[in-house]
Scaffold this active site. Sequence first.
Site, PDB file in Angstrom:
ATOM      1  N   VAL A  58       0.855   8.161  12.723  1.00  0.00           N
ATOM      2  CA  VAL A  58      -0.012   7.112  11.495  1.00  0.00           C
ATOM      3  C   VAL A  58       1.047   5.032  12.502  1.00  0.00           C
ATOM      4  O   VAL A  58      -0.127   4.726  12.581  1.00  0.00           O
ATOM      5  CB  VAL A  58       0.339   7.282  10.194  1.00  0.00           C
ATOM      6  CG1 VAL A  58      -0.442   5.870   9.242  1.00  0.00           C
ATOM      7  CG2 VAL A  58      -0.712   8.127   9.947  1.00  0.00           C
ATOM      8  N   GLY A  59       1.950   5.804  12.599  1.00  0.00           N
ATOM      9  CA  GLY A  59       3.034   4.550  12.619  1.00  0.00           C
ATOM     10  C   GLY A  59       2.307   3.818  13.965  1.00  0.00           C
ATOM     11  O   GLY A  59       2.026   2.325  14.001  1.00  0.00           O
ATOM     12  N   GLY A  64       6.210   5.794   7.914  1.00  0.00           N
ATOM     13  CA  GLY A  64       6.011   7.147   7.875  1.00  0.00           C
ATOM     14  C   GLY A  64       5.989   7.645   8.623  1.00  0.00           C
ATOM     15  O   GLY A  64       6.404   7.194   9.378  1.00  0.00           O
ATOM     16  N   SER A  65       4.671   8.315   9.090  1.00  0.00           N
ATOM     17  CA  SER A  65       4.894   9.361  10.522  1.00  0.00           C
ATOM     18  C   SER A  65       4.484   8.634  11.526  1.00  0.00           C
ATOM     19  O   SER A  65       3.831   7.234  11.740  1.00  0.00           O
ATOM     20  CB  SER A  65       3.980  10.167   9.767  1.00  0.00           C
ATOM     21  OG  SER A  65       2.285   9.975  10.007  1.00  0.00           O
ATOM     22  N   CYS A  74      14.515  10.867   6.041  1.00  0.00           N
ATOM     23  CA  CYS A  74      13.983  10.446   8.125  1.00  0.00           C
ATOM     24  C   CYS A  74      14.974  10.422   8.291  1.00  0.00           C
ATOM     25  O   CYS A  74      15.080  10.780   9.776  1.00  0.00           O
ATOM     26  CB  CYS A  74      13.028   8.940   7.907  1.00  0.00           C
ATOM     27  SG  CYS A  74      14.304   7.997   7.337  1.00  0.00           S
ATOM     28  N   GLU A  90       9.997  16.832  14.253  1.00  0.00           N
ATOM     29  CA  GLU A  90      10.346  16.774  13.254  1.00  0.00           C
ATOM     30  C   GLU A  90       9.453  17.240  11.478  1.00  0.00           C
ATOM     31  O   GLU A  90       7.972  17.329  11.290  1.00  0.00           O
ATOM     32  CB  GLU A  90      10.011  15.001  12.553  1.00  0.00           C
ATOM     33  CG  GLU A  90      10.357  14.369  11.162  1.00  0.00           C
ATOM     34  CD  GLU A  90      10.239  13.431  10.492  1.00  0.00           C
ATOM     35  OE1 GLU A  90       8.644  12.713  10.317  1.00  0.00           O
ATOM     36  OE2 GLU A  90      11.137  12.672  10.255  1.00  0.00           O
ATOM     37  N   GLU A 138       9.077   2.234  11.411  1.00  0.00           N
ATOM     38  CA  GLU A 138       9.833   2.717  10.941  1.00  0.00           C
ATOM     39  C   GLU A 138       9.631   4.651  10.956  1.00  0.00           C
ATOM     40  O   GLU A 138       8.540   4.301  10.053  1.00  0.00           O
ATOM     41  CB  GLU A 138      10.691   2.704   9.574  1.00  0.00           C
ATOM     42  CG  GLU A 138      11.658   0.919  10.047  1.00  0.00           C
ATOM     43  CD  GLU A 138      12.317   0.969  11.067  1.00  0.00           C
ATOM     44  OE1 GLU A 138      12.778   1.838  11.603  1.00  0.00           O
ATOM     45  OE2 GLU A 138      12.806   0.171  11.397  1.00  0.00           O
ATOM     46  N   LYS A 172       0.676  -1.080  -0.271  1.00  0.00           N
ATOM     47  CA  LYS A 172      -0.064  -0.006  -0.417  1.00  0.00           C
ATOM     48  C   LYS A 172       1.093   1.192   0.258  1.00  0.00           C
ATOM     49  O   LYS A 172       1.161   1.652   1.041  1.00  0.00           O
ATOM     50  CB  LYS A 172      -0.335  -0.048   0.980  1.00  0.00           C
ATOM     51  CG  LYS A 172      -1.788   0.984   1.026  1.00  0.00           C
ATOM     52  CD  LYS A 172      -1.978   2.434   0.995  1.00  0.00           C
ATOM     53  CE  LYS A 172      -1.871   3.040   1.906  1.00  0.00           C
ATOM     54  NZ  LYS A 172      -1.258   4.103   1.614  1.00  0.00           N
TER      55      LYS A 172
HETATM   56  P1  NAD Z   1       2.342   9.182   6.417  1.00  0.00           P
HETATM   57  O1  NAD Z   1       2.825   8.242   7.933  1.00  0.00           O
HETATM   58  O2  NAD Z   1       1.459   9.971   6.255  1.00  0.00           O
HETATM   59  O3  NAD Z   1       1.761   7.726   5.928  1.00  0.00           O
HETATM   60  C1  NAD Z   1       2.812   6.447   5.668  1.00  0.00           C
HETATM   61  C2  NAD Z   1       1.836   5.355   5.154  1.00  0.00           C
HETATM   62  O4  NAD Z   1       0.878   5.123   5.930  1.00  0.00           O
HETATM   63  C3  NAD Z   1       1.308   6.059   3.695  1.00  0.00           C
HETATM   64  O5  NAD Z   1       1.229   4.769   2.881  1.00  0.00           O
HETATM   65  C4  NAD Z   1      -0.310   6.724   3.827  1.00  0.00           C
HETATM   66  O6  NAD Z   1      -1.400   6.532   2.908  1.00  0.00           O
HETATM   67  C5  NAD Z   1      -0.585   5.245   4.895  1.00  0.00           C
HETATM   68  N1  NAD Z   1      -1.541   5.455   6.031  1.00  0.00           N
HETATM   69  C6  NAD Z   1      -2.210   6.791   6.778  1.00  0.00           C
HETATM   70  N2  NAD Z   1      -3.191   6.377   7.358  1.00  0.00           N
HETATM   71  C7  NAD Z   1      -3.412   4.894   7.657  1.00  0.00           C
HETATM   72  C8  NAD Z   1      -3.938   4.484   9.090  1.00  0.00           C
HETATM   73  N3  NAD Z   1      -4.814   4.832   8.966  1.00  0.00           N
HETATM   74  N4  NAD Z   1      -3.733   3.222   8.656  1.00  0.00           N
HETATM   75  C9  NAD Z   1      -2.739   2.827   7.917  1.00  0.00           C
HETATM   76  N5  NAD Z   1      -1.982   3.556   6.317  1.00  0.00           N
HETATM   77  C10 NAD Z   1      -2.081   4.869   6.693  1.00  0.00           C
HETATM   78  O7  NAD Z   1       3.914   9.348   5.882  1.00  0.00           O
HETATM   79  P2  NAD Z   1       4.658   9.850   4.845  1.00  0.00           P
HETATM   80  O8  NAD Z   1       4.199  11.290   4.777  1.00  0.00           O
HETATM   81  O9  NAD Z   1       4.189   9.603   3.901  1.00  0.00           O
HETATM   82  O10 NAD Z   1       5.911   9.858   4.726  1.00  0.00           O
HETATM   83  C11 NAD Z   1       6.442  10.760   6.016  1.00  0.00           C
HETATM   84  C12 NAD Z   1       7.047  10.261   7.196  1.00  0.00           C
HETATM   85  O11 NAD Z   1       8.041   9.185   6.708  1.00  0.00           O
HETATM   86  C13 NAD Z   1       7.883  11.071   7.887  1.00  0.00           C
HETATM   87  O12 NAD Z   1       7.197  11.149   9.364  1.00  0.00           O
HETATM   88  C14 NAD Z   1       8.970  10.153   8.056  1.00  0.00           C
HETATM   89  O13 NAD Z   1      10.807  10.772   8.834  1.00  0.00           O
HETATM   90  C15 NAD Z   1       8.936   9.016   7.945  1.00  0.00           C
HETATM   91  N6  NAD Z   1       9.853   8.307   7.345  1.00  0.00           N
HETATM   92  C16 NAD Z   1      10.495   7.524   8.179  1.00  0.00           C
HETATM   93  C17 NAD Z   1      11.339   6.896   7.866  1.00  0.00           C
HETATM   94  C18 NAD Z   1      12.431   5.679   8.546  1.00  0.00           C
HETATM   95  O14 NAD Z   1      13.032   4.941   8.037  1.00  0.00           O
HETATM   96  N7  NAD Z   1      12.099   6.202   9.813  1.00  0.00           N
HETATM   97  C19 NAD Z   1      11.725   6.864   5.549  1.00  0.00           C
HETATM   98  C20 NAD Z   1      10.887   7.166   5.340  1.00  0.00           C
HETATM   99  C21 NAD Z   1      10.299   7.946   5.427  1.00  0.00           C
END
Ligand code: NAD
Length: 456
Positions: free
Chosen positions: A207-208, A203-204, A259, A354, A225, A156
Amino acid sequence: MTVTSRNPADPADLVISVPAAGAPGVAAAAARARETQPGWAAAGAAARSAALTRAADAVEAHADELTALIVREVGKPAAEARGEVARTAAIWRYYAQTPYAPTGAVHEPAAGRGLLLTRRRPYGVAGLITPWNFPLAIPVWKAAPALAAGNTVLLKPAPEATACALRLAELAGLPVGVLTVVPGGAEEGEALVRAADVVSFTGSTAVGRAVVHAATERGVPVQAELGGLNSALVLPDADIEQAAAHLAAAIAGYAGQKCTATSRVIAVGAAYGPLREALTKALTALAGPAGLESVCGPLISAAARERLTGAIASARAQGATVLAGADVPERDGWYLEPALLADVPAGHPLRTEEFFGPVAVLLPAADLDEALALANDTRHSLATSVHTRDLDTALAAADRLEAGMIRINAPSSGVDFHLPFGGTGAAIHGDREQGQAALDFYTAGRTVTLLPAEAS
Ligand code: NAD
C-alpha cells in the site's frame, strides 16, 4: 459504505460502526482544512503551543478510558495500552514546545549590508494515513509535528482503529478544521493523497508504494514507513537469560504486531544451544492463558491468524521444528501461541517476509560476519537488536548492520519519540519520522534575501 471495527479478543463485540467519509467527503474535509490553515499558522507559536498542551492534558485526564478503548478495539494487552496512552500525552507535550524553536538561521550577505535568512514554512494540509497497531501513538507522532509547524491535518486511520482515532481527535479539542478524522479504507486513503499538500503514510509495503507513487505524481512531499523484517543477533558472551527475556518480549509482545518486532533470531556459535533452551522456555511460558492475556494478546483478524498458521504448517512440511507454541488456543478471539521454529529452510517466507505475528525463526551463525550477513540479507530492515557484553562487537554491529534502528542489549521493539525513526531499503521511503526530523518533514525551506532599500 460503513466502517466497522471489532474486538479481536471477542469478535462478537462490535466496537464502532460509522459511515465512511467517501472520496467526496475527504475532498470537502480537505477544502475546510485548507481554509482553516492560514488562521492556524497565523495564530502564532503561543496559541499552537497551548493547543497542543491542552491535547496532552486531555489524553492524561482520560488515560483509563483510552487504555480500555485500545484494549477493546485493537486487542493490545492492558499494560502496553497504558504505556501507549502515556507516550501519546508525552508526544503532544514534546511537540507543544516546538513552535517556540528556531525555524531558520541568519547569514551574512556575501557583499554589502543586509541579511540572508532561511526559514521553514508549513505546507498547508498534511494528509496522514495510519495503521491500526499503535492507534494513538502513530497518529499523534505525525499530527503533533505537522500541527506545531502550522499545518492543518487530515487523518485517515486504519478501519480497525477508527474508534481510537475519533476519540483522540475529539479529546484534542482543536478548532474545527484543524484536525479532522476521515474514516474509511482504500478509497478514502487515495482521496487523501489526491488532496493533501504533504503526505505521511505508515503501513504495509504494498500500500505504501502505491501511496508514494500517487503523491510523487502530484509532486507533493511524501514519506512512507513500511513493513520490516527484523533480526536479533545473540553473541556467545551475552547474558543469555536476559537476551531470552528481551527476545520473548520482542517476539510475543502484542502478538508481534509491531513494525519493530523480532522475527529472525540469529545465534552466534556457542550461543545457539543455551539460547535455544532459554528462549523456548520463555516463549512456552507465555503460551498459557496468563501470557496470552497480559503479554501477547490476539491477532487483529482471523485472516492474519490464518496466514500465520498456514506459513507455520508449510515450514513444518519442509522440515522445520516447532520449539515453542504455534498452536491455536481454545478460547474466543484470534489468539495464537507465540512460536519459535528451528530448521526453517532458506527461502521460506517465514525467513524472508514480514508476517506481523508472534512467530520467530531461530538461525545458527558460525561467527559475527555470518550473523551480520544473515541479518543484512533482506531488503527491508527496520530494527535489529544485538546482545553482547563486548564493546567491539557492539560497535562493529552498529557500523555494519543495514538497519534504521540498532538496539544493543535491548529488544528490537521500542521507540524513543524524540529521536529520528525509520528503516532502511524498502522499509522506508523519504525522510524519517519523529524528533526534529518530523518538524523538517512537515515544513518547506525558504531562503530570504533582505537588503536595505538604498542598496537594491
Ligand atoms: P495497511 O497497509 O493495510 O493499511 C495502512 C493504512 O493504509 C490504513 O489506514 C489503510 O486503510 C490505508 N490504505 C489501504 N489501502 C490504501 C490505498 N490504496 N491508498 C491509501 N491508503 C490505503 O497496514 P495495516 O495492516 O494497517 O498495518 C500493518 C502494517 O503497518 C505492517 O506492515 C507494519 O509493518 C506496518 N507498520 C510500519 C511501521 C513503521 O514505522 N515502519 C509502524 C507500524 C506499522
